[in-house]
Design a protein around this motif. Structure first.
Motif, PDB file in Angstrom:
ATOM      1  N   ASP A 128       3.491  -7.830  10.608  1.00 17.10           N
ATOM      2  CA  ASP A 128       3.149  -7.836  12.042  1.00 17.10           C
ATOM      3  C   ASP A 128       3.641  -6.564  12.723  1.00 17.10           C
ATOM      4  O   ASP A 128       2.925  -5.969  13.548  1.00 17.10           O
ATOM      5  CB  ASP A 128       3.760  -9.069  12.725  1.00 17.10           C
ATOM      6  CG  ASP A 128       3.073 -10.358  12.311  1.00 17.10           C
ATOM      7  OD1 ASP A 128       1.945 -10.277  11.786  1.00 17.10           O
ATOM      8  OD2 ASP A 128       3.667 -11.440  12.488  1.00 17.10           O
ATOM      9  N   LEU A 129       4.849  -6.134  12.392  1.00 15.83           N
ATOM     10  CA  LEU A 129       5.406  -4.936  13.008  1.00 15.83           C
ATOM     11  C   LEU A 129       4.614  -3.700  12.590  1.00 15.83           C
ATOM     12  O   LEU A 129       4.310  -2.833  13.425  1.00 15.83           O
ATOM     13  CB  LEU A 129       6.874  -4.795  12.603  1.00 15.83           C
ATOM     14  CG  LEU A 129       7.665  -3.631  13.238  1.00 15.83           C
ATOM     15  CD1 LEU A 129       7.600  -3.703  14.762  1.00 15.83           C
ATOM     16  CD2 LEU A 129       9.111  -3.656  12.767  1.00 15.83           C
ATOM     17  N   LEU A 130       4.246  -3.616  11.320  1.00 11.52           N
ATOM     18  CA  LEU A 130       3.463  -2.464  10.855  1.00 11.52           C
ATOM     19  C   LEU A 130       2.086  -2.438  11.499  1.00 11.52           C
ATOM     20  O   LEU A 130       1.557  -1.365  11.824  1.00 11.52           O
ATOM     21  CB  LEU A 130       3.341  -2.510   9.328  1.00 11.52           C
ATOM     22  CG  LEU A 130       4.636  -2.242   8.555  1.00 11.52           C
ATOM     23  CD1 LEU A 130       4.440  -2.526   7.069  1.00 11.52           C
ATOM     24  CD2 LEU A 130       5.105  -0.811   8.748  1.00 11.52           C
ATOM     25  N   ASN A 131       1.493  -3.616  11.683  1.00  8.60           N
ATOM     26  CA  ASN A 131       0.171  -3.668  12.324  1.00  8.60           C
ATOM     27  C   ASN A 131       0.215  -3.095  13.742  1.00  8.60           C
ATOM     28  O   ASN A 131      -0.740  -2.447  14.194  1.00  8.60           O
ATOM     29  CB  ASN A 131      -0.338  -5.114  12.373  1.00  8.60           C
ATOM     30  CG  ASN A 131      -0.767  -5.609  11.010  1.00  8.60           C
ATOM     31  OD1 ASN A 131      -1.132  -4.818  10.138  1.00  8.60           O
ATOM     32  ND2 ASN A 131      -0.713  -6.911  10.800  1.00  8.60           N
ATOM     33  N   LYS A 132       1.307  -3.322  14.450  1.00  5.69           N
ATOM     34  CA  LYS A 132       1.429  -2.797  15.811  1.00  5.69           C
ATOM     35  C   LYS A 132       1.416  -1.275  15.821  1.00  5.69           C
ATOM     36  O   LYS A 132       1.013  -0.653  16.801  1.00  5.69           O
ATOM     37  CB  LYS A 132       2.725  -3.309  16.448  1.00  5.69           C
ATOM     38  CG  LYS A 132       2.728  -4.805  16.734  1.00  5.69           C
ATOM     39  CD  LYS A 132       4.053  -5.232  17.351  1.00  5.69           C
ATOM     40  CE  LYS A 132       4.069  -6.742  17.602  1.00  5.69           C
ATOM     41  NZ  LYS A 132       5.388  -7.184  18.164  1.00  5.69           N
ATOM     42  N   TYR A 133       1.861  -0.680  14.731  1.00  7.69           N
ATOM     43  CA  TYR A 133       1.920   0.780  14.632  1.00  7.69           C
ATOM     44  C   TYR A 133       0.692   1.352  13.905  1.00  7.69           C
ATOM     45  O   TYR A 133       0.635   2.553  13.637  1.00  7.69           O
ATOM     46  CB  TYR A 133       3.181   1.212  13.893  1.00  7.69           C
ATOM     47  CG  TYR A 133       4.444   1.090  14.719  1.00  7.69           C
ATOM     48  CD1 TYR A 133       5.017   2.197  15.330  1.00  7.69           C
ATOM     49  CD2 TYR A 133       5.080  -0.138  14.898  1.00  7.69           C
ATOM     50  CE1 TYR A 133       6.173   2.093  16.086  1.00  7.69           C
ATOM     51  CE2 TYR A 133       6.232  -0.263  15.646  1.00  7.69           C
ATOM     52  CZ  TYR A 133       6.775   0.857  16.246  1.00  7.69           C
ATOM     53  OH  TYR A 133       7.914   0.741  16.993  1.00  7.69           O
ATOM     54  N   GLY A 134      -0.263   0.494  13.561  1.00  6.29           N
ATOM     55  CA  GLY A 134      -1.445   0.972  12.858  1.00  6.29           C
ATOM     56  C   GLY A 134      -1.184   1.312  11.413  1.00  6.29           C
ATOM     57  O   GLY A 134      -1.900   2.123  10.813  1.00  6.29           O
ATOM     58  N   LEU A 135      -0.177   0.719  10.825  1.00  5.70           N
ATOM     59  CA  LEU A 135       0.195   0.993   9.438  1.00  5.70           C
ATOM     60  C   LEU A 135      -0.072  -0.239   8.572  1.00  5.70           C
ATOM     61  O   LEU A 135      -0.147  -1.365   9.071  1.00  5.70           O
ATOM     62  CB  LEU A 135       1.677   1.369   9.344  1.00  5.70           C
ATOM     63  CG  LEU A 135       2.099   2.629  10.101  1.00  5.70           C
ATOM     64  CD1 LEU A 135       3.617   2.724  10.157  1.00  5.70           C
ATOM     65  CD2 LEU A 135       1.522   3.880   9.443  1.00  5.70           C
ATOM     66  N   LYS A 136      -0.203  -0.014   7.283  1.00 10.52           N
ATOM     67  CA  LYS A 136      -0.370  -1.104   6.334  1.00 10.52           C
ATOM     68  C   LYS A 136       0.952  -1.328   5.594  1.00 10.52           C
ATOM     69  O   LYS A 136       1.784  -0.424   5.535  1.00 10.52           O
ATOM     70  CB  LYS A 136      -1.471  -0.769   5.316  1.00 10.52           C
ATOM     71  CG  LYS A 136      -2.847  -0.567   5.927  1.00 10.52           C
ATOM     72  CD  LYS A 136      -3.862  -0.172   4.869  1.00 10.52           C
ATOM     73  CE  LYS A 136      -5.235   0.097   5.476  1.00 10.52           C
ATOM     74  NZ  LYS A 136      -6.220   0.525   4.446  1.00 10.52           N
ATOM     75  N   GLY A 137       1.099  -2.499   5.045  1.00 11.93           N
ATOM     76  CA  GLY A 137       2.331  -2.802   4.314  1.00 11.93           C
ATOM     77  C   GLY A 137       2.033  -3.404   2.960  1.00 11.93           C
ATOM     78  O   GLY A 137       1.018  -4.083   2.777  1.00 11.93           O
ATOM     79  N   GLN A 138       2.892  -3.127   2.017  1.00 13.36           N
ATOM     80  CA  GLN A 138       2.797  -3.770   0.708  1.00 13.36           C
ATOM     81  C   GLN A 138       4.205  -3.994   0.172  1.00 13.36           C
ATOM     82  O   GLN A 138       5.109  -3.199   0.413  1.00 13.36           O
ATOM     83  CB  GLN A 138       1.984  -2.932  -0.279  1.00 13.36           C
ATOM     84  CG  GLN A 138       2.637  -1.626  -0.700  1.00 13.36           C
ATOM     85  CD  GLN A 138       1.828  -0.882  -1.754  1.00 13.36           C
ATOM     86  OE1 GLN A 138       0.677  -1.209  -2.003  1.00 13.36           O
ATOM     87  NE2 GLN A 138       2.434   0.121  -2.377  1.00 13.36           N
ATOM     88  N   ALA A 139       4.366  -5.114  -0.538  1.00 14.87           N
ATOM     89  CA  ALA A 139       5.678  -5.447  -1.105  1.00 14.87           C
ATOM     90  C   ALA A 139       5.862  -4.730  -2.430  1.00 14.87           C
ATOM     91  O   ALA A 139       4.980  -4.775  -3.292  1.00 14.87           O
ATOM     92  CB  ALA A 139       5.803  -6.958  -1.294  1.00 14.87           C
ATOM     93  N   GLY A 140       6.972  -4.033  -2.580  1.00 15.31           N
ATOM     94  CA  GLY A 140       7.323  -3.398  -3.845  1.00 15.31           C
ATOM     95  C   GLY A 140       8.298  -4.265  -4.615  1.00 15.31           C
ATOM     96  O   GLY A 140       8.482  -5.456  -4.309  1.00 15.31           O
ATOM     97  N   ASP A 141       8.902  -3.703  -5.622  1.00 16.24           N
ATOM     98  CA  ASP A 141       9.889  -4.446  -6.407  1.00 16.24           C
ATOM     99  C   ASP A 141      11.079  -4.824  -5.533  1.00 16.24           C
ATOM    100  O   ASP A 141      11.497  -4.059  -4.662  1.00 16.24           O
ATOM    101  CB  ASP A 141      10.382  -3.591  -7.586  1.00 16.24           C
ATOM    102  CG  ASP A 141       9.267  -3.303  -8.587  1.00 16.24           C
ATOM    103  OD1 ASP A 141       8.307  -4.082  -8.612  1.00 16.24           O
ATOM    104  OD2 ASP A 141       9.365  -2.298  -9.312  1.00 16.24           O
ATOM    105  N   SER A 142      11.598  -6.011  -5.751  1.00 19.25           N
ATOM    106  CA  SER A 142      12.765  -6.443  -4.997  1.00 19.25           C
ATOM    107  C   SER A 142      14.007  -5.695  -5.494  1.00 19.25           C
ATOM    108  O   SER A 142      14.039  -5.181  -6.606  1.00 19.25           O
ATOM    109  CB  SER A 142      12.974  -7.951  -5.120  1.00 19.25           C
ATOM    110  OG  SER A 142      13.131  -8.318  -6.465  1.00 19.25           O
ATOM    111  N   VAL A 143      15.019  -5.633  -4.645  1.00 19.39           N
ATOM    112  CA  VAL A 143      16.235  -4.872  -4.950  1.00 19.39           C
ATOM    113  C   VAL A 143      17.460  -5.728  -4.653  1.00 19.39           C
ATOM    114  O   VAL A 143      17.397  -6.692  -3.888  1.00 19.39           O
ATOM    115  CB  VAL A 143      16.300  -3.568  -4.116  1.00 19.39           C
ATOM    116  CG1 VAL A 143      15.158  -2.630  -4.474  1.00 19.39           C
ATOM    117  CG2 VAL A 143      16.282  -3.868  -2.619  1.00 19.39           C
TER     118      VAL A 143
END
Length: 673
Positions: free
Chosen positions: A451-466
């Motif tokens: 949701d936060l990335l959408n507000k900035y016009g960005l996409k998100g993807q989950a990488g490996d957990s740490v």
């Protein structure tokens, strides 16, 4: 099986359920003290190498997938004849049971579930893994409403060499047409199955049903589904369009990636309906197999152009619509004819006036679109009509290469007088995306991060957990690019979810020197603190013990306390002065000391009594020397002052010792005769 411990670690508690090739138990990880799910292969399959290979493959495939929407796999192994997989223990109910209990779900809930499944599939597909058995029975709805995709039992990586038949490994109600026909499978086969899952969640029933699996599978290939809104009028047109696009027979007509489907569902949930309409506008005009209405079977239905949604019409509605369209078309044609005639007259008049007024000839304007400015001028020169490039302007174009002409005036094919100028617009290439500042996603849940990335016009993807001890498990711990850096609108931000603190086994450093033990523990990732204590058995400066003790698991970065020996401690020695010899020895030995005895003549201490001792404090276990009186060495009436105890006289150095003990000894008597 209950109470059995697998792999020396996982205690089997009670059975949760049984599937086609495995039984699932609730269990306890005795090392980490957490509840787990234990999946064991049924005995009849354990001896079959192909099933064993598939079981192993499930563990390896699922363990490679890291998503908040995929059940976690912790471990796998074989104990005797039992193959087992250790998984995250989920609380909740499967989606199939939820639909049976509650019926059709709210459209927003359907889209939310579909969005999370799409995100899980995106992670799997990025690892070249196709699930191939997406169905509501494999979707666990947790108490917080979020889902977990389970059971990669027939999932298979693209590079797998297993030869198991593709045809009907999944449940017939949810398999794709290409899966039914034994064709090669790609990511879109999972999206077809997800479309059916959303269809069932939105309507409360599957789109294709029959008396047996073969009948249902054939319907997947040959029949079109009844639009969800005909079964449940509350289904939104946009959600219906998304579902039906997923369920297209031809894989090329579906969403092509799980990520594309996720973003469309996210647009729907965010109210961006025009974006949804654009994403679903390529549906075919009508189903291919018309069937009768009213019996729940499939049928041919018209489609609205704006959303791609297929909806039913009555014959009256259809006739009225056709008549309205016919009248509109006639009116539009009359208007266009009048406008065209006027325009034609004006153009002809201008051409005649131009030719008569200048005496110049008129020629057709060549097509300059797609050429560079230089190439366009070269073409004009070669035509010999004297045309020249006039005004040149630039504008961005998403489809035309930079430096190529995208517009010209007059347009190609129009007539212009010899020597006229042609104005052109040259492409500047695709317009650069706006620059945005990357937000800080730390401590966000996956949905909050999206949701936060959408507000900035960005996409998100989950990488490996740490591993991160400071961030709650399942929340964002790291991201690339970093927060507060610049990015372009539309860029993808990769975020990594926390697994909590990394658990590390404490090394055994007992008996090592303080410096060696400290180095070993620091290399293992621990901080070190030191305390001291005496020890009778551990050399001074060496480690007596650690806390936590060696072999236990502790958070990486936590502190291990080592206790270092100061050597044996001193203790008080019992005071045995005046004791007879045997009593003194007994008291010292009881206190933990060794004893040596020497004798010495004493005129003040009675014979056999302790005159002195070598120490009043010493380390436990050390030897104490006591000096015992051998009696007086001087002449005393009635007393044996010599060391001769048999009463016989002896003489040494002129000294006379009478046999009755009354003589005078002026020398040193060593023996009697």
């Amino acid at each position: 099986m209950a109470d059995r411990v697998l792999g020396g670690r996982y205690q089997v508690l009670d059975k949760v359920g049984t599937g086609g090739m495995a039984t699932v138990y609730r269990g306890m990880d005795q090392v980490l003290g957490r509840t787990v799910a234990i999946k064991t292969m049924l005995p009849q399959y354990a001896t079959d190498p192909s099933f064993a290979a598939r079981f192993k493959q499930e563990a390896q495939a699922a363990a490679a997938l890291n998503s908040p929407y995929i059940v976690s796999v912790y471990d796998w192994g074989k104990d005797g004849d039992t193959y087992y997989i250790i998984m995250e223990y989920l609380r909740g109910t499967d989606l199939k049971s939820g639909i049976r209990k509650h019926g059709a779900l709210d459209c927003k809930k359907v889209a939310q579930i579909g969005s999370q499944i799409a995100q899980a599939l995106s992670v799997a597909h990025n690892h070249d893994i196709i699930h191939r058995d997406i169905k509501p029975q494999n979707i666990m709805v947790q108490p917080d409403g979020n889902i977990k995709v389970m059971d990669f039992g027939i999932a298979r990586a693209k590079n797998s060499h297993l030869t198991t038949d593709n045809s009907v490994l999944g449940t017939a109600h949810y398999v794709s047409p290409e899966q039914t026909q034994g064709k090669p499978l790609g990511p879109t086969t999972d999206l077809y199955s997800l479309g059916i899952v959303m269809y069932e969640a939105a309507t409360g029933r599957v789109p294709f049903d029959g008396d047996n699996a073969v009948t249902v599978a054939m319907k997947q290939v040959t029949e079109q589904p009844v639009p969800p809104s005909q079964i449940n009028p509350n289904v939104d047109p946009q959600l219906e369009a998304i579902i039906l696009k997923c369920m297209q027979k031809d894989p090329k007509d579906r969403f092509q990636t799980a990520d594309e489907l996720y973003h469309t569902l996210h647009d729907y949930l965010s109210g961006r309906m025009q974006a949804v309409n654009n994403a679903t506008a390529m549906l075919p005009a009508t189903p291919t197999t018309p069937l009768s209405r009213g019996n729940g079977s499939t049928q041919s239905l018209p489609r609205t152009q704006s959303t791609g949604r297929m909806r039913p019409q009555s014959a009256t509605e259809q006739a009225a619509q056709e008549e309205e369209e016919r009248q509109k078309k006639q009116k539009r044609n009359r208007v266009l004819a009048i406008v065209g005639a006027i325009a034609g007259i004006v153009v002809v008049a201008l051409i005649i006036a131009s030719v008569l007024g200048s005496g110049s000839k008129a020629y057709s304007v060549p097509n300059l679109l797609g050429l560079t400015q230089d190439d366009a001028q070269a073409q004009l020169d070669s035509d010999g009509h004297g045309f020249q490039i006039g005004n040149v302007s630039e504008q961005y174009s998403p489809s035309v290469e930079e430096g190529k002409i995208i517009e010209q005036t007059p347009g190609a094919g129009r007539t212009a007088t010899e020597g006229s100028s042609i104005d052109i617009v040259v492409s500047k290439g695709e317009e650069p995306a706006a620059s945005v500042t990357v937000p800080d996603l730390t401590n966000c849940t996956p949905s909050e991060a999206q949701d936060l990335l959408n507000k900035y016009g960005l996409k998100g993807q989950a990488g490996d957990s740490v591993y991160n001890a400071d961030v709650e498990v399942g929340h964002v711990a790291e991201q690339e690019p970093a927060a507060e850096t610049s990015a372009k609108a539309g860029d993808t931000i990769t975020y990594h979810l926390s697994q909590g603190a990394e658990q590390v086994s404490v090394p055994n450093v007992v008996g090592e020197s303080q410096s060696s033990a400290t180095s070993t523990l620091q290399s293992a990732g621990f901080e070190v603190s030191v305390t001291q204590s005496s020890s009778p058995s551990v050399e001074k400066g060496n480690v007596i013990s650690t806390n936590p003790s060696a072999g236990t698991s502790a958070d990486k970065g936590s502190t291990v306390t080592i206790t270092v020996s100061t050597g044996p401690s001193s203790v008080s020695v019992p005071n045995v002065l005046g004791y007879d010899e045997s009593s003194a020895e007994s008291a010292l030995k009881n206190a933990g000391f060794g004893v040596t005895v020497t004798t010495e003549a004493s005129s003040t201490v009675a014979k056999g009594k302790v005159i002195s001792q070598s120490a009043t404090s010493a380390t436990s276990g050390s030897t104490i020397t006591i000096v015992v009186s051998s009696g007086s060495g001087s002449s005393n009436s009635g007393t044996n002052n010599g060391s001769n105890s048999n009463g016989n006289s002896s003489t040494n150095n002129g000294g006379t010792n009478s046999g009755n003990g009354e003589g005078t000894n002026t020398g040193s008597t060593t023996s009697g005769t």
